[in-house]
Design a protein around this motif. Structure first.
Motif, mmCIF file in Angstrom:
data_model
loop_
_atom_site.group_PDB
_atom_site.id
_atom_site.type_symbol
_atom_site.label_atom_id
_atom_site.label_comp_id
_atom_site.label_asym_id
_atom_site.label_seq_id
_atom_site.Cartn_x
_atom_site.Cartn_y
_atom_site.Cartn_z
ATOM 1 N N THR A 20 0.752 -1.157 -0.061
ATOM 2 C CA THR A 20 -0.134 0.022 -0.067
ATOM 3 C C THR A 20 0.639 1.233 -0.016
ATOM 4 O O THR A 20 0.447 2.210 -0.687
ATOM 5 N N PHE A 21 1.830 1.211 0.651
ATOM 6 C CA PHE A 21 2.807 2.105 0.812
ATOM 7 C C PHE A 21 3.615 2.378 -0.575
ATOM 8 O O PHE A 21 3.374 3.696 -1.050
ATOM 9 N N LEU A 22 4.059 1.480 -1.295
ATOM 10 C CA LEU A 22 4.528 1.582 -2.439
ATOM 11 C C LEU A 22 3.636 2.190 -3.535
ATOM 12 O O LEU A 22 3.993 3.230 -4.129
ATOM 13 N N LEU A 23 2.340 1.694 -3.559
ATOM 14 C CA LEU A 23 1.449 2.075 -4.475
ATOM 15 C C LEU A 23 1.013 3.546 -4.177
ATOM 16 O O LEU A 23 0.760 4.326 -5.278
ATOM 17 N N LEU A 24 0.931 3.784 -3.165
ATOM 18 C CA LEU A 24 0.696 5.426 -2.716
ATOM 19 C C LEU A 24 1.658 6.150 -3.077
ATOM 20 O O LEU A 24 1.588 7.415 -3.647
ATOM 21 N N LEU A 37 7.550 1.350 -9.125
ATOM 22 C CA LEU A 37 7.166 0.119 -8.894
ATOM 23 C C LEU A 37 8.068 -0.791 -9.576
ATOM 24 O O LEU A 37 8.088 -2.157 -9.239
ATOM 25 N N PHE A 38 9.300 -0.460 -10.048
ATOM 26 C CA PHE A 38 10.282 -1.334 -10.458
ATOM 27 C C PHE A 38 10.784 -2.090 -9.120
ATOM 28 O O PHE A 38 11.827 -2.911 -9.357
ATOM 29 N N VAL A 39 10.969 -1.457 -7.900
ATOM 30 C CA VAL A 39 11.392 -1.826 -6.855
ATOM 31 C C VAL A 39 10.726 -3.263 -6.500
ATOM 32 O O VAL A 39 11.196 -3.963 -5.771
ATOM 33 N N LEU A 40 9.625 -3.527 -6.976
ATOM 34 C CA LEU A 40 9.008 -5.005 -7.030
ATOM 35 C C LEU A 40 9.901 -6.002 -7.388
ATOM 36 O O LEU A 40 9.760 -7.119 -6.735
ATOM 37 N N ARG A 90 16.597 12.072 -7.062
ATOM 38 C CA ARG A 90 17.578 13.011 -7.471
ATOM 39 C C ARG A 90 17.646 13.588 -8.818
ATOM 40 O O ARG A 90 18.087 14.672 -8.983
ATOM 41 N N LYS A 91 17.088 12.798 -9.732
ATOM 42 C CA LYS A 91 17.037 13.104 -11.098
ATOM 43 C C LYS A 91 15.680 13.674 -11.576
ATOM 44 O O LYS A 91 15.679 14.301 -12.608
ATOM 45 N N GLY A 92 14.850 13.843 -10.572
ATOM 46 C CA GLY A 92 13.626 14.568 -10.666
ATOM 47 C C GLY A 92 12.523 13.892 -11.433
ATOM 48 O O GLY A 92 11.586 14.394 -11.977
ATOM 49 N N VAL A 93 12.871 12.502 -11.503
ATOM 50 C CA VAL A 93 11.838 11.835 -12.265
ATOM 51 C C VAL A 93 10.542 11.362 -11.277
ATOM 52 O O VAL A 93 9.418 11.561 -11.846
ATOM 53 N N ILE A 94 10.858 11.191 -10.037
ATOM 54 C CA ILE A 94 9.621 11.369 -9.061
ATOM 55 C C ILE A 94 9.698 12.450 -7.913
ATOM 56 O O ILE A 94 11.064 12.799 -7.756
ATOM 57 N N TYR A 95 8.926 12.686 -7.244
ATOM 58 C CA TYR A 95 9.118 13.491 -6.215
ATOM 59 C C TYR A 95 9.550 12.856 -4.974
ATOM 60 O O TYR A 95 9.409 11.818 -4.792
ATOM 61 N N TRP A 96 10.063 13.725 -4.066
ATOM 62 C CA TRP A 96 10.666 13.129 -2.820
ATOM 63 C C TRP A 96 9.465 12.731 -1.813
ATOM 64 O O TRP A 96 10.057 12.015 -1.164
ATOM 65 N N GLY A 97 8.364 13.032 -1.858
ATOM 66 C CA GLY A 97 7.301 12.504 -1.066
ATOM 67 C C GLY A 97 7.352 11.118 -1.549
ATOM 68 O O GLY A 97 6.875 10.196 -0.849
ATOM 69 N N MET A 103 10.323 4.165 0.267
ATOM 70 C CA MET A 103 11.207 3.854 1.382
ATOM 71 C C MET A 103 10.558 3.275 2.566
ATOM 72 O O MET A 103 10.970 2.155 2.820
ATOM 73 N N ALA A 104 9.431 3.554 2.732
ATOM 74 C CA ALA A 104 8.376 3.117 3.733
ATOM 75 C C ALA A 104 7.923 1.828 3.497
ATOM 76 O O ALA A 104 8.101 1.006 4.228
ATOM 77 N N GLY A 105 7.573 1.607 2.253
ATOM 78 C CA GLY A 105 7.089 0.439 1.800
ATOM 79 C C GLY A 105 8.140 -0.793 1.653
ATOM 80 O O GLY A 105 7.887 -1.858 1.933
ATOM 81 N N ASN A 106 9.337 -0.210 1.232
ATOM 82 C CA ASN A 106 10.563 -1.289 1.239
ATOM 83 C C ASN A 106 10.875 -1.504 2.627
ATOM 84 O O ASN A 106 11.297 -2.961 2.904
ATOM 85 N N SER A 107 10.900 -0.867 3.586
ATOM 86 C CA SER A 107 10.889 -1.314 4.818
ATOM 87 C C SER A 107 10.096 -2.095 5.532
ATOM 88 O O SER A 107 10.463 -3.258 6.054
ATOM 89 N N VAL A 108 8.984 -1.927 5.438
ATOM 90 C CA VAL A 108 7.722 -2.958 5.771
ATOM 91 C C VAL A 108 7.959 -4.199 4.826
ATOM 92 O O VAL A 108 7.944 -5.340 5.525
ATOM 93 N N ILE A 109 8.087 -4.365 3.633
ATOM 94 C CA ILE A 109 8.216 -5.457 3.052
ATOM 95 C C ILE A 109 9.360 -6.192 3.190
ATOM 96 O O ILE A 109 9.237 -7.485 3.340
ATOM 97 N N PHE A 110 10.326 -5.835 3.441
ATOM 98 C CA PHE A 110 11.716 -6.466 3.756
ATOM 99 C C PHE A 110 11.700 -6.842 5.196
ATOM 100 O O PHE A 110 11.998 -8.104 5.335
ATOM 101 N N LEU A 111 11.036 -6.156 6.100
ATOM 102 C CA LEU A 111 10.748 -6.770 7.383
ATOM 103 C C LEU A 111 9.954 -7.945 7.099
ATOM 104 O O LEU A 111 9.967 -8.858 8.132
ATOM 105 N N THR A 112 8.785 -8.018 6.238
ATOM 106 C CA THR A 112 7.973 -8.905 6.294
ATOM 107 C C THR A 112 8.518 -10.128 5.837
ATOM 108 O O THR A 112 8.360 -11.333 6.178
ATOM 109 N N ILE A 113 9.296 -9.898 4.894
ATOM 110 C CA ILE A 113 10.204 -11.259 4.230
ATOM 111 C C ILE A 113 11.350 -11.722 5.490
ATOM 112 O O ILE A 113 11.104 -12.930 5.458
#
Length: 131
Positions: A20-24, A37-40, A90-97, A103-113
């Motif tokens: 959900t964090f990742l999709l948001l 979504l490439f982090v999937l 950093r390259k301006g492709v996505i916003y920092w938010g 990053m929050a989604g990554n943390s939750v998903i990797f802790l789940t794994i």
């Protein structure tokens, strides 16, 4: 048996929360770019080296080159999953938010794994192989 089902439900919930964090980070109107979504791909690849190492390493060995290589590859995959959103921001492709939500989604998903492997990865009578 009931404790295993509760653990599986908790892991499913935390995985859904991470996704959900990742999709948001991708789908909110102010962000609207789906490059994060490439982090999937990294989430899918992260457990594979350890799964391969567990099949090829004897548990009686204290250290193994195969297991250490698996840890190294897994670390590289996880660091890449955290690095990709930062590079995109950093390259301006996505916003920092969006980067923060990913990053929050990554943390939750990797802790789940990690939680999955801790709970169901042991060689005792209750393991993930029974599922």
């Amino acid at each position: 048996m009931m404790a295993g089902i509760k653990a599986l439900v908790a892991l499913s919930f935390s995985g859904a929360l991470g996704l959900t964090f990742l999709l948001l980070g991708c789908a909110l109107q102010q962000f609207g770019v789906y490059w994060p979504l490439f982090v999937l791909l990294f989430h899918i690849l992260s457990p594979i080296p350890n799964l391969i190492a567990r099949r090829h390493v004897d548990d009686t060995e204290s250290t193994s080159a195969c297991r250490e290589l698996a840890y190294f590859l897994t670390t590289g995959i996880v660091v890449s999953a955290y690095g990709l959103p930062v590079v995109l921001a950093r390259k301006g492709v996505i916003y920092w938010g969006a980067c923060g939500l990913v990053m929050a989604g990554n943390s939750v998903i990797f802790l789940t794994i990690v939680g999955f492997f801790v709970l169901f990865g042991g060689g005792d009578d209750f393991s993930w192989e029974q599922w």
